[in-house]
Write an enzyme that holds these catalytic residues in place. Structure first.
Site, PDB file in Angstrom:
ATOM      1  N   HIS A  76       0.840  -1.201   0.000  1.00 47.74           N
ATOM      2  CA  HIS A  76       0.000   0.000   0.000  1.00 47.74           C
ATOM      3  C   HIS A  76       0.869   1.242   0.000  1.00 47.74           C
ATOM      4  O   HIS A  76       1.744   1.393   0.835  1.00 47.74           O
ATOM      5  CB  HIS A  76      -0.914   0.010   1.230  1.00 47.74           C
ATOM      6  CG  HIS A  76      -2.214  -0.669   0.977  1.00 47.74           C
ATOM      7  ND1 HIS A  76      -3.355  -0.366   1.667  1.00 47.74           N
ATOM      8  CD2 HIS A  76      -2.544  -1.623   0.098  1.00 47.74           C
ATOM      9  CE1 HIS A  76      -4.350  -1.122   1.208  1.00 47.74           C
ATOM     10  NE2 HIS A  76      -3.885  -1.894   0.278  1.00 47.74           N
ATOM     11  N   TYR A 210      -9.057   6.042   7.621  1.00 46.50           N
ATOM     12  CA  TYR A 210      -9.162   6.374   9.053  1.00 46.50           C
ATOM     13  C   TYR A 210     -10.153   7.525   9.166  1.00 46.50           C
ATOM     14  O   TYR A 210      -9.885   8.611   8.624  1.00 46.50           O
ATOM     15  CB  TYR A 210      -7.816   6.828   9.620  1.00 46.50           C
ATOM     16  CG  TYR A 210      -6.762   5.740   9.712  1.00 46.50           C
ATOM     17  CD1 TYR A 210      -5.965   5.410   8.619  1.00 46.50           C
ATOM     18  CD2 TYR A 210      -6.555   5.055  10.909  1.00 46.50           C
ATOM     19  CE1 TYR A 210      -4.991   4.425   8.708  1.00 46.50           C
ATOM     20  CE2 TYR A 210      -5.579   4.059  11.009  1.00 46.50           C
ATOM     21  CZ  TYR A 210      -4.806   3.760   9.900  1.00 46.50           C
ATOM     22  OH  TYR A 210      -3.845   2.778   9.990  1.00 46.50           O
ATOM     23  N   PRO A 303      -4.047   0.497  18.940  1.00 48.61           N
ATOM     24  CA  PRO A 303      -3.819  -0.029  17.594  1.00 48.61           C
ATOM     25  C   PRO A 303      -3.873   1.003  16.460  1.00 48.61           C
ATOM     26  O   PRO A 303      -3.528   0.668  15.324  1.00 48.61           O
ATOM     27  CB  PRO A 303      -4.944  -1.061  17.430  1.00 48.61           C
ATOM     28  CG  PRO A 303      -5.997  -0.649  18.398  1.00 48.61           C
ATOM     29  CD  PRO A 303      -5.305   0.020  19.537  1.00 48.61           C
ATOM     30  N   LYS A 307       1.246  -0.041  15.063  1.00 48.41           N
ATOM     31  CA  LYS A 307       2.674  -0.085  15.394  1.00 48.41           C
ATOM     32  C   LYS A 307       3.069  -1.288  16.253  1.00 48.41           C
ATOM     33  O   LYS A 307       4.269  -1.601  16.365  1.00 48.41           O
ATOM     34  CB  LYS A 307       3.087   1.197  16.146  1.00 48.41           C
ATOM     35  CG  LYS A 307       3.185   2.392  15.267  1.00 48.41           C
ATOM     36  CD  LYS A 307       4.359   2.280  14.303  1.00 48.41           C
ATOM     37  CE  LYS A 307       4.123   3.095  13.063  1.00 48.41           C
ATOM     38  NZ  LYS A 307       4.508   2.510  11.819  1.00 48.41           N
ATOM     39  N   TYR A 395       4.357   6.451   9.865  1.00 48.97           N
ATOM     40  CA  TYR A 395       3.469   5.347   9.488  1.00 48.97           C
ATOM     41  C   TYR A 395       4.256   4.230   8.803  1.00 48.97           C
ATOM     42  O   TYR A 395       4.093   3.057   9.109  1.00 48.97           O
ATOM     43  CB  TYR A 395       2.378   5.882   8.550  1.00 48.97           C
ATOM     44  CG  TYR A 395       1.193   4.953   8.376  1.00 48.97           C
ATOM     45  CD1 TYR A 395       0.099   5.027   9.243  1.00 48.97           C
ATOM     46  CD2 TYR A 395       1.150   4.018   7.352  1.00 48.97           C
ATOM     47  CE1 TYR A 395      -0.984   4.190   9.089  1.00 48.97           C
ATOM     48  CE2 TYR A 395       0.068   3.172   7.199  1.00 48.97           C
ATOM     49  CZ  TYR A 395      -1.001   3.265   8.065  1.00 48.97           C
ATOM     50  OH  TYR A 395      -2.080   2.427   7.912  1.00 48.97           O
TER      51      TYR A 395
HETATM   52  C1  PHB Z   1      -5.864  -3.839  10.595  1.00 54.52           C
HETATM   53  O1  PHB Z   1      -5.916  -4.090   9.394  1.00 54.52           O
HETATM   54  O2  PHB Z   1      -6.204  -4.662  11.446  1.00 54.52           O
HETATM   55  C2  PHB Z   1      -5.382  -2.508  11.049  1.00 54.52           C
HETATM   56  C3  PHB Z   1      -4.917  -1.617  10.105  1.00 54.52           C
HETATM   57  C4  PHB Z   1      -4.476  -0.372  10.507  1.00 54.52           C
HETATM   58  C5  PHB Z   1      -4.494  -0.026  11.842  1.00 54.52           C
HETATM   59  C6  PHB Z   1      -4.946  -0.916  12.791  1.00 54.52           C
HETATM   60  C7  PHB Z   1      -5.394  -2.175  12.391  1.00 54.52           C
HETATM   61  O3  PHB Z   1      -4.067   1.204  12.205  1.00 54.52           O
END
Ligand code: PHB
Length: 415
Positions: A76, A210, A303, A307, A395
């Site tokens: 990605h 997000y 989460p 990280k 990130y």
């Molecule tokens: C996930 O795909 O589980 C996931 C992706 C990004 C995050 C947290 C969890 O920031």
């Protein structure tokens, strides 16, 4: 597989940190025993995050556990914020020359287990560590540290080791072997949790979303071209059974929708639901005598930003190098530096995860001042390319201490 009663490195915990460490050590000629309290099926079915930084991808390739990831993982180049109906795009590849890989932690763990078993190296499931002892004092090559455990035969056994690594998670026993006056802890508990789902629905967008909305945070992620992973901010103590499938999809749609109508949420049957509380935690130092802590045993992040796994992998990369140097030429310099080296990166991850979390969630106890600050923060993300670059750098993951961050050729993206 016969179980030795003596090893160089006793690894408490067979999650991603412990397993990967065993492989990094094996490829450096250092023997270890991995002890895991849960049965193999439980370790392999735990749903966790799914974003791998470049360094994590490299480490899996280095130990030969990357074939499925390279075939099925999804590189990605960026992600989006949806803020009260407006979209902000973070083009990570353009801003930093790096991509991340979408590949679930569950799958990483499966491949690390298969490889370990193929090698015939000791990995014990259903093996409860009862106590970690004799870790006080200097390093020794006499196997002075002691791990007492109950094996899958129900009997108690002892394993002697030069070094013990505690990679048994936040609730594990290893950290408890450190005397209370030798450790300092830092903690933040958040007034919200995540309701997470897996669904048989194609991802609604090519990249992760997000979202911050008046009704709270939402995240749209994926596991494959046909499986969506998504999360909703919910109050602490929420019973997942109190959410119907329809209510979950309606809430995800409300929180991730865009005002210009350009975003449509794909729905499908939900196959898994769970609720995860959020916590930030650090224990310092990450070493006591012959005991070294790694991953969630030493630090937890909420989460948001994914990280947790990447910090654990960074710990064991540093630790494997340090243990190998000590075994090869007796040099303790890297082991003595381990805690400081790891903690510098850990605190970067703590700060980034806290920033992403507080910027995107709605604290039910917050006053309007906090809300305005979070919105201004997101306004800065939208308006400033240099600020977006800083977010993108965090990130995709900062380099390990002392590691050269290669600058890709113009237009080349490394994943
Ligand atoms: C996930 O795909 O589980 C996931 C992706 C990004 C995050 C947290 C969890 O920031």
């Amino acid at each position: 597989m016969s179980v030795p009663d003596r090893t160089t490195v006793a690894i408490v915990g067979g999650g991603p940190a412990g397993l990967l460490l065993s492989h990094l050590l094996h490829s450096r000629g250092v023997d270890s025993v991995v002890l895991e309290s849960r049965p193999r099926e439980r370790v392999e079915s735990r749903q966790r995050a799914g974003i791998l930084e470049h360094g994590t991808v490299d480490a899996l390739r280095e130990v030969g556990a990357a074939a499925r990831m390279d075939e099925k993982g999804m590189p990605h180049d960026g992600f989006a914020f949806h803020v009260h109906g407006e979209r902000i795009h973070v083009d990570m590849a353009a801003l930093t020359g790096r991509a991340v890989m979408i590949w679930a932690q569950t799958e990483v763990v499966k491949d690390l287990i298969v490889l370990r078993l193929e090698q015939g190296e000791p990995l014990l499931f259903d093996t409860e560590v009862l106590a970690v002892e004799k870790v006080d004092g200097p390093l020794s090559r006499d196997g002075e540290a002691l791990v007492r455990y109950r094996g899958d035969d129900g009997a108690e056994h002892e394993l002697r080791a030069d070094v013990v690594v505690g990679a048994d998670g936040f609730h594990g026993v290893a950290r408890r072997a450190v005397p209370a006056d030798a450790v300092r802890t830092f903690e933040r508990v958040y007034p919200y949790s995540w309701l997470g789902i897996l669904a048989d629905a194609p991802p609604s967008s090519d990249e992760l979303v997000y979202a911050r909305h008046e009704r709270g945070f939402a995240l749209l992620s994926m596991r494959s071209p046909t499986v969506t992973r998504a999360y909703l901010q919910v109050p602490n103590g929420t019973d997942p059974a109190s959410w119907s499938e329809e209510a979950i999809w309606d809430e995800l749609a409300a929180r991730t929708g865009l005002d210009d109508g350009s975003f449509t949420l794909n729905r499908g049957p939900i196959t898994d639901v769970g609720v995860t509380p959020m916590r930030s935690f650090v224990a310092e130092p990450m070493r006591h005598g012959r005991l070294f802590l790694a991953g969630d045993a030493a630090h937890i992040v909420p989460p948001t930003g994914a990280k947790g796994l990447n910090l654990a992998v960074a710990d064991v990369r540093v630790l494997a190098e340090a243990i190998a140097a000590w075994r090869t030429d007796g040099s303790q310099e890297l082991l003595d530096a381990y805690s400081d080296t790891a903690l510098a990166r850990v605190w970067r991850g703590e700060h980034f995860s806290w920033t992403m979390t507080t910027m995107l969630h709605r604290d039910p106890d917050a006053d309007p001042f906090d809300d305005r600050l979070a919105l201004s923060h997101l306004q800065l993300v939208a308006s400033s390319e240099s600020y977006r670059t800083a977010i993108a750098e965090n990130y995709r993951g900062v380099p390990l201490a002392g590691e050269h961050q290669s600058v890709p050729e113009h237009g080349q993206v490394l994943s």
